[in-house]
Write a protein that holds these residues in place. Sequence first.
Motif, PDB file in Angstrom:
ATOM      1  N   ASP A  25       0.835  -1.202   0.000  1.00 21.49           N
ATOM      2  CA  ASP A  25       0.000   0.000   0.000  1.00 21.49           C
ATOM      3  C   ASP A  25       0.869   1.251   0.000  1.00 21.49           C
ATOM      4  O   ASP A  25       2.100   1.192  -0.075  1.00 21.49           O
ATOM      5  N   ASP A  26       0.216   2.405   0.093  1.00 21.41           N
ATOM      6  CA  ASP A  26       0.936   3.675   0.034  1.00 21.41           C
ATOM      7  C   ASP A  26       1.881   3.871   1.207  1.00 21.41           C
ATOM      8  O   ASP A  26       2.834   4.658   1.132  1.00 21.41           O
ATOM      9  N   ASP A  27       1.620   3.176   2.326  1.00 22.48           N
ATOM     10  CA  ASP A  27       2.483   3.293   3.501  1.00 22.48           C
ATOM     11  C   ASP A  27       3.659   2.327   3.475  1.00 22.48           C
ATOM     12  O   ASP A  27       4.465   2.291   4.410  1.00 22.48           O
ATOM     13  N   GLY A  28       3.708   1.486   2.418  1.00 22.88           N
ATOM     14  CA  GLY A  28       4.796   0.519   2.335  1.00 22.88           C
ATOM     15  C   GLY A  28       4.522  -0.780   3.057  1.00 22.88           C
ATOM     16  O   GLY A  28       5.427  -1.604   3.229  1.00 22.88           O
ATOM     17  N   ARG A  60      -8.203  -3.609  -1.493  1.00 28.39           N
ATOM     18  CA  ARG A  60      -7.322  -4.264  -2.458  1.00 28.39           C
ATOM     19  C   ARG A  60      -7.135  -5.707  -2.038  1.00 28.39           C
ATOM     20  O   ARG A  60      -7.034  -6.007  -0.848  1.00 28.39           O
ATOM     21  N   TRP A  91       2.945  -4.581   3.462  1.00 25.66           N
ATOM     22  CA  TRP A  91       2.722  -5.699   2.554  1.00 25.66           C
ATOM     23  C   TRP A  91       1.626  -6.599   3.107  1.00 25.66           C
ATOM     24  O   TRP A  91       1.569  -6.863   4.302  1.00 25.66           O
TER      25      TRP A  91
END
Length: 264
Positions: free
Chosen positions: A223-226, A246, A228
Amino acid sequence: GGGGGGGGGHDPAAADFERRVEDLRERYPGFEQPLPADARHWAPEDLENYVESGGFIKPKASLPPKASSKPQAPREDAVDGPQFAVADALKLQDQLYDGFKAKDFQDRLHRLQAAHPQRKQRGHTDGARFFEAFETLALTVYSRVLPRYGLLGDWDGVQDMHARMTAAMKHPKVKKKQEEINLLLGLPRDAVLRPTKKAEEAFVFRPNRDGDVPGYLLPLLVDDDGDWAHEFLVEDPVTGNLRITRSTKGCVATKISRQPPKRG
């Protein structure tokens, strides 16, 4: 006079085999398990492959022992169930081939090979460690494919698969496809995969933190925060329920809901 008796029951072939086994055990000290009963009939290179791999690579075919009047025990790879037809065998092989050829699997295999550069060096600990991790990695593909054909997704299933493909393996297309699969795995063309141990251990303590992590059966998303994960959920501001934003293709949908507060 006469020199009678002589060497009695001395068997030169048996003595030569014992000498070769002793030599291999000295060169590969990590190999401690007993040899199969038919190992004395294997070619020297097959015997060395078996010992070097910790019992993982077994020759596809070996000469049978001499006929005996004693009843023969069932073969180790005997299995109840019909033999695969050639068409079914090829279909199964194609799915295994696609799984082993996939970029994610090949990347993991190459990393595993790079992490054990001395795996082919005689007596080096990289050999046993590599094949232990390789077993786990190979099962990430077998566990997905074999259940589609009524087989277990573990090493028992792999063994049953080989037993049920005995007849089909005589077909040149099936034999050629198996050789292609072995080459994808970095194995000899005629190798047959066998687990080094029958029962898998659920947990193994690794004090040196060197346990293998082969990866996941499905790819991860980021995601956008990294972070997984296989799926990401957010809380709906109206209902308070969690909804999926997602999700990895093939991932079973998660259904999580928050119970509404009770009203008195």
